[in-house]
Design a protein around this motif. Sequence first.
Motif, mmCIF file in Angstrom:
data_model
loop_
_atom_site.group_PDB
_atom_site.id
_atom_site.type_symbol
_atom_site.label_atom_id
_atom_site.label_comp_id
_atom_site.label_asym_id
_atom_site.label_seq_id
_atom_site.Cartn_x
_atom_site.Cartn_y
_atom_site.Cartn_z
ATOM 1 N N GLU A 44 -71.008 -45.602 -23.426
ATOM 2 C CA GLU A 44 -72.385 -46.681 -22.407
ATOM 3 C C GLU A 44 -72.425 -48.181 -22.956
ATOM 4 O O GLU A 44 -73.111 -48.649 -22.185
ATOM 5 C CB GLU A 44 -73.355 -45.981 -23.640
ATOM 6 C CG GLU A 44 -74.021 -44.772 -22.810
ATOM 7 C CD GLU A 44 -75.170 -43.955 -23.842
ATOM 8 O OE1 GLU A 44 -75.383 -44.630 -24.816
ATOM 9 O OE2 GLU A 44 -75.681 -43.502 -23.728
ATOM 10 N N GLN A 45 -71.535 -48.027 -23.904
ATOM 11 C CA GLN A 45 -70.948 -49.609 -24.195
ATOM 12 C C GLN A 45 -70.332 -50.830 -22.246
ATOM 13 O O GLN A 45 -71.076 -51.406 -22.476
ATOM 14 C CB GLN A 45 -69.793 -49.736 -25.967
ATOM 15 C CG GLN A 45 -70.067 -51.379 -25.744
ATOM 16 C CD GLN A 45 -70.473 -51.801 -26.290
ATOM 17 O OE1 GLN A 45 -72.060 -51.577 -26.643
ATOM 18 N NE2 GLN A 45 -70.585 -53.175 -26.111
ATOM 19 N N GLN A 46 -69.257 -49.374 -22.709
ATOM 20 C CA GLN A 46 -68.588 -50.095 -21.334
ATOM 21 C C GLN A 46 -69.571 -50.181 -20.042
ATOM 22 O O GLN A 46 -69.445 -51.310 -19.098
ATOM 23 C CB GLN A 46 -67.928 -49.390 -21.185
ATOM 24 C CG GLN A 46 -66.399 -49.142 -21.775
ATOM 25 C CD GLN A 46 -65.562 -48.710 -21.451
ATOM 26 O OE1 GLN A 46 -65.561 -48.070 -20.246
ATOM 27 N NE2 GLN A 46 -63.739 -48.340 -22.050
ATOM 28 N N ASN A 47 -70.572 -48.883 -19.402
ATOM 29 C CA ASN A 47 -71.461 -48.965 -18.737
ATOM 30 C C ASN A 47 -72.172 -50.284 -18.766
ATOM 31 O O ASN A 47 -72.103 -50.800 -17.876
ATOM 32 C CB ASN A 47 -72.300 -47.835 -18.986
ATOM 33 C CG ASN A 47 -72.917 -47.924 -17.454
ATOM 34 O OD1 ASN A 47 -72.399 -48.463 -16.640
ATOM 35 N ND2 ASN A 47 -73.835 -47.196 -17.005
ATOM 36 N N ARG A 48 -72.535 -50.554 -20.469
ATOM 37 C CA ARG A 48 -73.551 -51.950 -19.994
ATOM 38 C C ARG A 48 -72.939 -53.514 -19.647
ATOM 39 O O ARG A 48 -73.044 -54.176 -18.906
ATOM 40 C CB ARG A 48 -74.202 -52.334 -20.913
ATOM 41 C CG ARG A 48 -74.897 -51.710 -21.929
ATOM 42 C CD ARG A 48 -75.776 -51.407 -22.248
ATOM 43 N NE ARG A 48 -74.971 -51.473 -24.091
ATOM 44 C CZ ARG A 48 -74.878 -50.367 -24.765
ATOM 45 N NH1 ARG A 48 -75.780 -49.211 -24.406
ATOM 46 N NH2 ARG A 48 -74.072 -49.819 -26.165
ATOM 47 N N GLU A 49 -71.593 -52.919 -20.127
ATOM 48 C CA GLU A 49 -70.519 -54.785 -20.155
ATOM 49 C C GLU A 49 -70.178 -54.412 -18.234
ATOM 50 O O GLU A 49 -70.124 -55.860 -17.537
ATOM 51 C CB GLU A 49 -69.374 -54.369 -21.359
ATOM 52 C CG GLU A 49 -69.006 -54.479 -21.912
ATOM 53 C CD GLU A 49 -68.081 -54.466 -22.007
ATOM 54 O OE1 GLU A 49 -67.319 -53.820 -22.190
ATOM 55 O OE2 GLU A 49 -67.844 -54.456 -23.860
ATOM 56 N N LEU A 50 -70.200 -53.395 -18.152
ATOM 57 C CA LEU A 50 -69.704 -53.219 -16.533
ATOM 58 C C LEU A 50 -71.293 -54.331 -15.656
ATOM 59 O O LEU A 50 -70.943 -54.760 -14.661
ATOM 60 C CB LEU A 50 -69.400 -51.763 -15.761
ATOM 61 C CG LEU A 50 -68.012 -51.378 -15.926
ATOM 62 C CD1 LEU A 50 -67.567 -49.946 -15.818
ATOM 63 C CD2 LEU A 50 -67.035 -52.514 -15.404
ATOM 64 N N LEU A 51 -72.163 -53.391 -15.916
ATOM 65 C CA LEU A 51 -73.590 -53.489 -15.200
ATOM 66 C C LEU A 51 -73.623 -55.448 -15.323
ATOM 67 O O LEU A 51 -73.448 -55.891 -14.642
ATOM 68 C CB LEU A 51 -74.520 -53.297 -16.038
ATOM 69 C CG LEU A 51 -74.772 -51.591 -15.501
ATOM 70 C CD1 LEU A 51 -76.309 -51.071 -16.201
ATOM 71 C CD2 LEU A 51 -75.433 -51.778 -14.225
ATOM 72 N N ALA A 52 -73.399 -55.346 -16.574
ATOM 73 C CA ALA A 52 -72.996 -57.594 -17.325
ATOM 74 C C ALA A 52 -72.277 -58.122 -16.026
ATOM 75 O O ALA A 52 -72.511 -59.115 -15.327
ATOM 76 C CB ALA A 52 -73.280 -57.814 -18.257
ATOM 77 N N ARG A 54 -71.062 -56.898 -13.339
ATOM 78 C CA ARG A 54 -71.445 -56.145 -11.652
ATOM 79 C C ARG A 54 -72.055 -57.857 -11.495
ATOM 80 O O ARG A 54 -72.038 -58.037 -10.542
ATOM 81 C CB ARG A 54 -72.296 -55.541 -12.261
ATOM 82 C CG ARG A 54 -72.980 -55.075 -10.463
ATOM 83 C CD ARG A 54 -72.504 -53.344 -9.995
ATOM 84 N NE ARG A 54 -73.665 -53.194 -8.945
ATOM 85 C CZ ARG A 54 -74.685 -52.220 -9.217
ATOM 86 N NH1 ARG A 54 -74.286 -51.212 -10.020
ATOM 87 N NH2 ARG A 54 -74.625 -52.073 -8.504
ATOM 88 N N ALA A 55 -73.554 -58.479 -12.860
ATOM 89 C CA ALA A 55 -74.093 -59.314 -12.274
ATOM 90 C C ALA A 55 -73.783 -60.409 -12.084
ATOM 91 O O ALA A 55 -74.652 -60.968 -11.155
ATOM 92 C CB ALA A 55 -75.411 -59.134 -13.311
ATOM 93 N N VAL A 56 -72.666 -60.520 -12.702
ATOM 94 C CA VAL A 56 -72.051 -62.125 -12.665
ATOM 95 C C VAL A 56 -71.927 -61.866 -11.218
ATOM 96 O O VAL A 56 -71.936 -63.023 -10.585
ATOM 97 C CB VAL A 56 -70.696 -62.103 -13.629
ATOM 98 C CG1 VAL A 56 -70.541 -62.904 -13.090
ATOM 99 C CG2 VAL A 56 -71.447 -62.366 -15.342
ATOM 100 N N LEU A 57 -71.094 -61.177 -11.288
ATOM 101 C CA LEU A 57 -70.031 -60.337 -9.767
ATOM 102 C C LEU A 57 -71.244 -60.839 -8.029
ATOM 103 O O LEU A 57 -70.575 -61.477 -7.801
ATOM 104 C CB LEU A 57 -69.828 -59.152 -9.107
ATOM 105 C CG LEU A 57 -67.785 -59.297 -10.387
ATOM 106 C CD1 LEU A 57 -67.008 -57.853 -9.731
ATOM 107 C CD2 LEU A 57 -67.324 -60.595 -8.934
ATOM 108 N N GLU A 58 -72.031 -60.392 -8.032
ATOM 109 C CA GLU A 58 -73.361 -60.271 -7.311
ATOM 110 C C GLU A 58 -73.488 -61.461 -7.334
ATOM 111 O O GLU A 58 -73.543 -62.478 -5.795
ATOM 112 C CB GLU A 58 -74.127 -59.394 -7.739
ATOM 113 C CG GLU A 58 -74.109 -58.350 -7.416
ATOM 114 C CD GLU A 58 -75.060 -57.142 -7.557
ATOM 115 O OE1 GLU A 58 -75.711 -57.503 -7.588
ATOM 116 O OE2 GLU A 58 -75.108 -55.638 -7.139
ATOM 117 N N GLU A 59 -73.840 -62.300 -8.546
ATOM 118 C CA GLU A 59 -73.912 -63.670 -8.699
ATOM 119 C C GLU A 59 -72.879 -64.261 -8.003
ATOM 120 O O GLU A 59 -73.253 -65.760 -7.393
ATOM 121 C CB GLU A 59 -74.502 -64.132 -10.112
ATOM 122 C CG GLU A 59 -74.982 -65.417 -9.922
ATOM 123 C CD GLU A 59 -75.581 -66.272 -11.424
ATOM 124 O OE1 GLU A 59 -75.997 -65.256 -11.781
ATOM 125 O OE2 GLU A 59 -74.961 -67.096 -11.702
#
Length: 768
Positions: A44-52, A54-59
């Motif tokens: 879950e931790q990793q998932n949250r990091e990945l989501l972060a 991903r958000a950075v990446l998308e930006e």
Amino acid sequence: MTRFDQASDEQLIRLLAELERGDKGSDELTCLVHELLVHQIELEQQNRELLAVRAVLEESRERYADLYDFAPVGYLSIDAAGRIQNINLTGAKLLGQSRDRLIGRAFSTYIARDDRMLLKAHIADALQSKAFGSCELRLRPDKVTLGAEPSILRLESALEAASTPARIRVILSDITERRQAEHERRQRDIAAAAAESRHRLVSGLERLSAAMTAAFDPKTVLNDLLRVVQDLLRADRAWLLYPCDPDATEVRILAETAVPSCPGEPPTDRAIPTDEPLRRLIRAALNASDPVQDPNPSAVPMLGGGFAPRSRLIIAVRPEGDRPSLLGLHLCRVERTWSEDDLTLVRALAGRLADILDVLAVRRALTESEERFRATFEQAAVGICHLDAEGFFLRVNQKLCIILGYTQEELLARTCRDLVHPEDHDGLMQYIARIGEDMSYARDRDRGEAQSLEMRHIGKSGQTIWCNLTMAAVRDSSGGLRYFIAVIEDISARKQLEEREFRHRHALFRVGRISTMGEMSSAIAHEVAQPLMGISTYAGGALERIDSAPGEIEPLRLALREISRLAARAGRIIERIRDFSKQHASAPRPIDPVAISRAAIGMIEPEIRTNGVQIELRVGADVPCAIGDPVEIEQVLINLLMNGMEAMRDTPPTERRLHVTIERTDRDQVRVAVADRGVGLERTDPRRLFDPFYTTKEGGTGLGLSMSRTIVDFYGGRIWAEPRPGGGAVFAFTLPGHLPDDSTERSPASPADRTLDGPPDTAIGDPQ
Ligand code: ADP
């Protein structure tokens, strides 16, 4: 909860259910569950990091997309066939289309037709190599705004790494403005270079013209011209060789100039035998209209004075009025490739040089003609001068000074009138006036018939100098008189000779006259005796009458009147004889041969009568006047008539006839023949007949015929004798005819004009 979390939970619940059903140890299970829970937390931790992330990446992707789309250059990818795979907005704008319409279309569609091959090659290169390759292409004209310059795109392309199928990444930039600026700069450079080259050309031509006018001597001018050419072309040496003719056996370097450090001294003004390398050089120049860079400048070292140059430029200089010359330019120490500008300049200079050579040729001809004229003027064997309209000497030659005995300065301060003999002054003035006014004199002169005047000058020491003067008027283009040219020939010696000859002829004439008188003396005595006899008879009769009838006056008056008439007749006879002996010759002039013949016959009338001779005068048709002196020609006729009568002494009286025939010859001369029926010529020596003192007569002088020949010869005629068919002799002579078209026509003269007593047609026996 994410799908992943959901799946893990489900798996975990299912595992727990299996465990409750089975008999496995609860510790182990608990441990596993724990691990799973930990793992879940980590995940879950990793998932949250990945989501972060991903958000950075998308930006970041959005930022990148903006960067990509709005980059200052165009980006696009094309496949191996050149179709556009993707393209940023800048690229689409450069190609003038929306991005959507570009995707999948061939990139070449947007490129100018002429540049498509270039694009093809560029794509091929990009497919081959991983490195960036570049090229410049023009956009299709319809993609460009009307009136604007076609856009130029720069393509930098490289193969996209590990792309399958292969894709090429292309960076597009619009370099139109840059190219335009470059083009403008280049145009400005070209214009500046052209202006510089024009300036060089114009100043070169100006310098040539200045060199041309700076000196008059052709040699100096040529050297100056070459110096200009050498200087303008920054050559070490320039030379001009003549003739530029491969067939000439020898040539000459007319002029040459070199910088001081250029070695060698070409043989100027000396004949150089042409060898094959030189002939090749000449041919190369002649075959080209432009300057030729000599590929083998060391081939003719003679042109460099023995030193082979490193570079040589040659061109044929072709004047219109002469054979071509060869202009050469050398560089002694360095090789040089002559620029286009240099070649243009050399071509123009060679053209100008050709014109100048023409001018120099004219100048040379003028100088030579001037020198010839000066030499002719100064060294002429006759006096020559130029006179103005007032008769002032403008220019005199040495010979004229010698003839007249004055120095040049003395003559230039005088007029021709000051030097002329007073008696010839009017004649000279008339002559000058005629030449000054009458254009026909100029025509006569052109036909080689310049009129001359024999006249006398008074020399410085007062002596009389006989001169033959021939003048011509020099006129300007409008016919106005510029000055006179006078040629003065000292004819004093000829005049003296003529004078001597005249005296000689005169003496001969006198002798002939006296001899004629001697021959006629008995006839004259007889002639005079007749009136004297009459006078004596009348006087005697009158005396008798006085004695026999002293009162009768009338018979006495008649006798006295008769005595007076007879005395007058005797007086006329004596007067005529005196005139005859007094006459002397004068200058040749037109004479009437018929009148002269009649006068001659009239003169010897007593002799004719005494000898009982008949004379027939036959005149042919169209007999012209002759040239001679009337008294002298009359004497010739008297000689021939007297000889003819004498030759007929023993001829029966009925045959004693003299035929005098006057005719025109087919050469327009006058022929006079005296034919007799006398002894003929058998007893004479025909070769000596006309020699002085040749005579066959007792008491003869042998002078009559010789004198006749002297006279006839003098007037350009001929005299001869021939036997007469049927017996006797013919003595004939010719004289030049004086034809009516001669402008100096004068009325013909005869001795009768001056001295003869009575008309000449009193010739005895004249059948006419
Ligand atoms: P002259 O009469 O004194 O002898 P001329 O010179 O007149 O001198 O003549 C030279 C000679 O020519 C004459 O002696 C004569 O022998 C010859 N001669 C001249 N006229 C005639 C003529 N009509 N017929 C024949 N012989 C002539």
